[in-house]
Structure formats: structure tokens, C-alpha cells
Scaffold this motif. Structure first.
Motif, short mmCIF file in Angstrom:
data_model
loop_
_atom_site.label_atom_id
_atom_site.label_comp_id
_atom_site.label_asym_id
_atom_site.label_seq_id
_atom_site.Cartn_x
_atom_site.Cartn_y
_atom_site.Cartn_z
N LEU A 100 -0.24 11.21 -2.12
CA LEU A 100 0.84 11.71 -1.87
C LEU A 100 0.73 12.03 -0.84
CD1 LEU A 100 3.25 12.66 -3.26
CD2 LEU A 100 2.23 14.64 -3.67
N SER A 101 1.76 11.39 -0.03
CA SER A 101 1.93 11.46 1.69
C SER A 101 3.59 12.67 2.00
CB SER A 101 2.06 10.24 2.47
OG SER A 101 3.52 9.48 1.85
N ILE A 102 4.76 11.87 1.15
CA ILE A 102 5.86 12.27 1.16
C ILE A 102 6.07 13.54 -0.08
CG2 ILE A 102 8.25 12.36 1.48
CD1 ILE A 102 7.43 10.21 4.22
N ASN A 103 6.71 14.48 -0.47
CA ASN A 103 7.04 15.35 -1.05
C ASN A 103 8.66 16.24 -0.93
OD1 ASN A 103 8.01 17.26 -3.33
ND2 ASN A 103 5.98 17.57 -3.96
N GLU A 104 9.54 15.25 -1.32
CA GLU A 104 10.79 15.87 -1.35
C GLU A 104 11.24 16.80 -1.74
OE1 GLU A 104 13.04 14.27 1.75
OE2 GLU A 104 11.44 14.48 2.06
N SER A 105 10.40 18.45 -1.59
CA SER A 105 10.54 19.24 -2.05
C SER A 105 11.88 18.80 -3.36
CB SER A 105 12.08 20.26 -1.71
OG SER A 105 11.07 20.14 -0.46
N VAL A 106 10.84 18.37 -4.57
CA VAL A 106 10.89 17.53 -6.20
C VAL A 106 10.73 19.15 -6.77
CG1 VAL A 106 10.85 16.14 -7.65
CG2 VAL A 106 10.78 15.58 -5.02
N PRO A 107 11.41 19.44 -7.69
CA PRO A 107 10.68 20.52 -8.37
C PRO A 107 9.44 19.85 -9.24
CG PRO A 107 12.92 20.14 -8.96
CD PRO A 107 12.72 18.97 -7.86
N SER A 108 8.84 21.24 -9.78
CA SER A 108 6.97 20.99 -10.10
C SER A 108 7.00 20.09 -11.97
CB SER A 108 6.40 21.55 -10.29
OG SER A 108 7.40 22.61 -11.10
N ARG A 109 8.67 20.49 -12.09
CA ARG A 109 8.82 18.95 -13.79
C ARG A 109 8.70 17.97 -13.54
NH1 ARG A 109 13.58 21.48 -12.15
NH2 ARG A 109 15.49 19.99 -12.08
N PHE A 110 9.19 17.52 -12.49
CA PHE A 110 8.34 15.75 -12.02
C PHE A 110 6.93 15.60 -11.35
CE2 PHE A 110 12.68 13.79 -12.48
CZ PHE A 110 13.63 14.98 -12.56
N ALA A 163 10.08 1.94 -5.73
CA ALA A 163 10.16 0.67 -4.79
C ALA A 163 8.27 0.14 -3.91
CB ALA A 163 10.39 1.10 -3.16
N SER A 164 8.02 -0.51 -3.52
CA SER A 164 6.81 -0.64 -2.62
C SER A 164 7.37 -1.54 -1.82
CB SER A 164 6.12 -1.53 -3.72
OG SER A 164 6.25 -3.30 -3.33
N ARG A 182 0.78 -0.82 -0.11
CA ARG A 182 -0.21 0.03 0.20
C ARG A 182 1.16 1.20 -0.07
NH1 ARG A 182 -5.40 -1.33 0.06
NH2 ARG A 182 -5.27 0.44 -0.85
N ALA A 183 2.22 1.52 -0.11
CA ALA A 183 3.42 2.46 0.30
C ALA A 183 4.10 1.71 -1.25
CB ALA A 183 3.85 2.59 1.08
N MET A 184 4.29 3.34 -2.29
CA MET A 184 5.35 2.66 -3.32
C MET A 184 6.11 4.63 -3.22
SD MET A 184 2.73 1.19 -6.13
CE MET A 184 3.74 1.10 -6.88
N TYR A 185 7.14 4.14 -3.73
CA TYR A 185 8.26 4.80 -3.60
C TYR A 185 8.63 5.18 -5.00
CZ TYR A 185 7.96 2.81 1.52
OH TYR A 185 7.33 2.82 2.34
N TRP A 186 8.92 6.98 -5.14
CA TRP A 186 10.37 7.30 -6.34
C TRP A 186 11.37 7.70 -6.09
CZ3 TRP A 186 9.93 5.28 -11.30
CH2 TRP A 186 8.79 5.59 -11.59
N TYR A 187 12.63 6.81 -6.66
CA TYR A 187 13.83 7.49 -5.67
C TYR A 187 14.78 7.61 -6.88
CZ TYR A 187 13.84 4.82 -1.33
OH TYR A 187 13.37 4.85 -0.13
N LYS A 188 15.59 8.28 -6.95
CA LYS A 188 16.16 9.35 -7.69
C LYS A 188 17.83 8.88 -7.36
CE LYS A 188 18.45 13.15 -10.54
NZ LYS A 188 18.36 15.15 -10.13
N VAL A 197 6.68 10.14 -2.14
CA VAL A 197 6.31 8.45 -1.45
C VAL A 197 4.10 8.74 -1.13
CG1 VAL A 197 5.77 7.15 0.60
CG2 VAL A 197 7.85 8.30 0.25
N TYR A 198 3.70 7.44 -1.99
CA TYR A 198 2.30 7.40 -1.58
C TYR A 198 2.06 5.99 -0.26
CZ TYR A 198 0.94 10.51 -6.02
OH TYR A 198 0.61 11.20 -6.36
N SER A 199 0.62 6.81 -0.22
CA SER A 199 0.71 5.33 0.75
C SER A 199 -1.04 6.05 1.01
CB SER A 199 0.45 5.72 2.35
OG SER A 199 2.09 6.77 2.81
N TYR A 200 -1.88 4.38 0.73
CA TYR A 200 -3.10 3.66 0.24
C TYR A 200 -3.50 5.46 -0.53
CZ TYR A 200 -3.00 0.96 4.25
OH TYR A 200 -2.45 0.73 5.32
#
Lengths: 113, 113
Positions: free
Chosen positions: B54-64, B92-93, B30-36, B48-51
Motif C-alpha cells: 500500500l503506497s497511497i491511502n487518501e484518508s479513506v474511512p476504515s470501513r473500506f 485500475a492498473s 505492478r500498480a493497482m488502484y481503487w477509485y470511487k 494505490v498498491y505498488s509492488y
């Protein structure tokens, strides 16, 4: 500051030899520690995961140890094989943010024939 | 099925292109992640997406721009990227229950020209 430090940065050994990789962390409060193996250009693959109460965990030729008092962990590889050539990453999870892992810089291991 | 899949494996795009990276898992996580991940560096958490939220956005530029259409799928939409965005993008999940292990996909190697 929550950090994970690994040593050595890189290591070259002959096939069949043993080696030990080190990990020191300052992440607090501690939840668990993981060792991942990452082949170049591929995603990390979990080797072991240990919680506070676990001192040793094995996965085939890989044995991880954890000393939660000194905040140190090691990964011992026995009878190395050419396929063990990879980066080994120590990753710590804190109680305050289980989804935000703290990664070490990794140890690049090269096994020579 | 105990793996995370990612497509495409490789992607080359210009700075004016729009493209998407895709990630899929069928482990009921139920949790999925994007890493660079840049070369010789550990993965850096992006989202990070939970259920499916979107639960976490590590200040990623809006082009992503991440998207989670359902609990098994995770997309990363790319637009107006810069050459410095070239990297290995890992999905990741995890089970979603706090301290669950994260399972990583093989990654998408992105090159921005």
C-alpha cells in the motif's frame, strides 16, 4: 492549486457533425495529459495520452491537441456517431505524483440521430 | 490479455453486511488502484498498491479495507457501510513505472441500503 477544467459541461450535436471539447489545466510541473471516454456506468477508456513535447495525437476519429505553453488541450471528434455519446474526461498527471491523476469534471456529449 | 476485470458487476448490501469487491489483471502491471465515482463526478482516488504494498491511502474511512494478495489481484473489503457510500467503484492498473497509463476496469455498482 492543481486543477483541470473542462468546457462545455454538456453538449448535444447531430450525428455526423464534428465537435471540439476543451480542457484547461493548472497542474504543475506537467507530465502528461490524457483524454478518457466513459460510458454511463462503465470504466473510463483511454483515447489519447500526450507528453510535453507532443502537440497532436490522433486515434481514429478522435484528435487531441496540446499547448503546453497556454496549458490548454482540446479533443476534436470528427463525423460523430451515436456510439460517441459518453462523458469525456481530461486527466492530467504531474511529475510529483504520477499515480495521483488530476481529473476534470468531464463533458457529457450526446449525439442525436 | 489487456483488460482489468472486476466482480461483481452489481452489489446491494445492508449497512451491517460484510462484502468484498474483486479486481484482477494479467498485464504484468505492478500498480493497482481503487477509485470511487459518484454520479456525474470524476473518479476519486482511494488507494494505490505498488509492488503489492500500500503506497497511497487518501484518508479513506476504515470501513473500506484494501488487500493485495498478489500482483494480479486486488480486493476491497467492505464493512458497516453507509448509504452515502453507494457509488461506482473502479479498479485500475498501470505498469508501475511512474508515468504509465492507467487501465480501468468496468466497475462495480454498489448500493448500500
Amino acid at each position: 492549486k492543481n486543477q483541470v477544467e473542462q468546457s462545455p459541461q454538456s453538449l448535444i450535436i447531430l450525428e455526423g457533425k464534428n465537435c471540439t471539447l476543451q480542457c484547461n489545466y493548472t497542474v504543475s510541473p506537467f507530465s502528461n495529459l490524457r483524454w478518457y471516454k466513459q460510458d454511463t456506468g462503465r470504466g473510463p477508456v483511454s483515447l489519447t495520452i500526450m507528453t510535453f513535447s507532443e502537440n497532436t495525437k490522433s486515434n481514429g476519429r478522435y484528435t487531441a491537441t496540446l499547448d503546453a505553453d497556454t496549458k490548454q488541450s482540446s479533443l476534436h471528434i470528427t463525423a460523430s456517431q451515436l456510439s460517441d455519446s459518453a462523458s469525456y474526461i481530461c486527466v492530467v498527471s504531474a511529475l510529483w505524483g504520477a499515480q495521483k491523476l488530476v481529473f476534470g469534471q468531464g463533458t457529457r456529449l450526446t449525439i442525436n440521430p | 490479455d489487456t483488460e482489468v476485470t472486476q466482480t461483481p458487476k452489481h452489489l446491494v448490501m445492508g449497512m451491517t453486511n460484510k462484502k468484498s469487491l474483486k479486481c484482477e489483471q494479467h498485464m504484468g502491471h505492478r500498480a493497482m488502484y481503487w477509485y470511487k465515482q459518484k454520479a456525474k463526478k470524476p473518479p476519486e482516488l482511494m488507494f494505490v498498491y505498488s509492488y503489492e504494498k500500500l503506497s497511497i491511502n487518501e484518508s479513506v474511512p476504515s470501513r473500506f479495507s484494501p488487500e493485495c494478495p498478489n500482483s494480479s489481484l486486488l480486493n476491497l473489503h467492505l464493512h458497516a457501510l453507509q448509504p452515502e457510500d453507494s457509488a461506482l467503484y473502479l479498479c485500475a492498473s498501470s505498469g508501475g513505472q511512474g508515468f504509465d497509463e492507467q487501465f480501468f476496469g468496468p466497475g462495480t455498482r454498489l448500493t448500500v441500503l
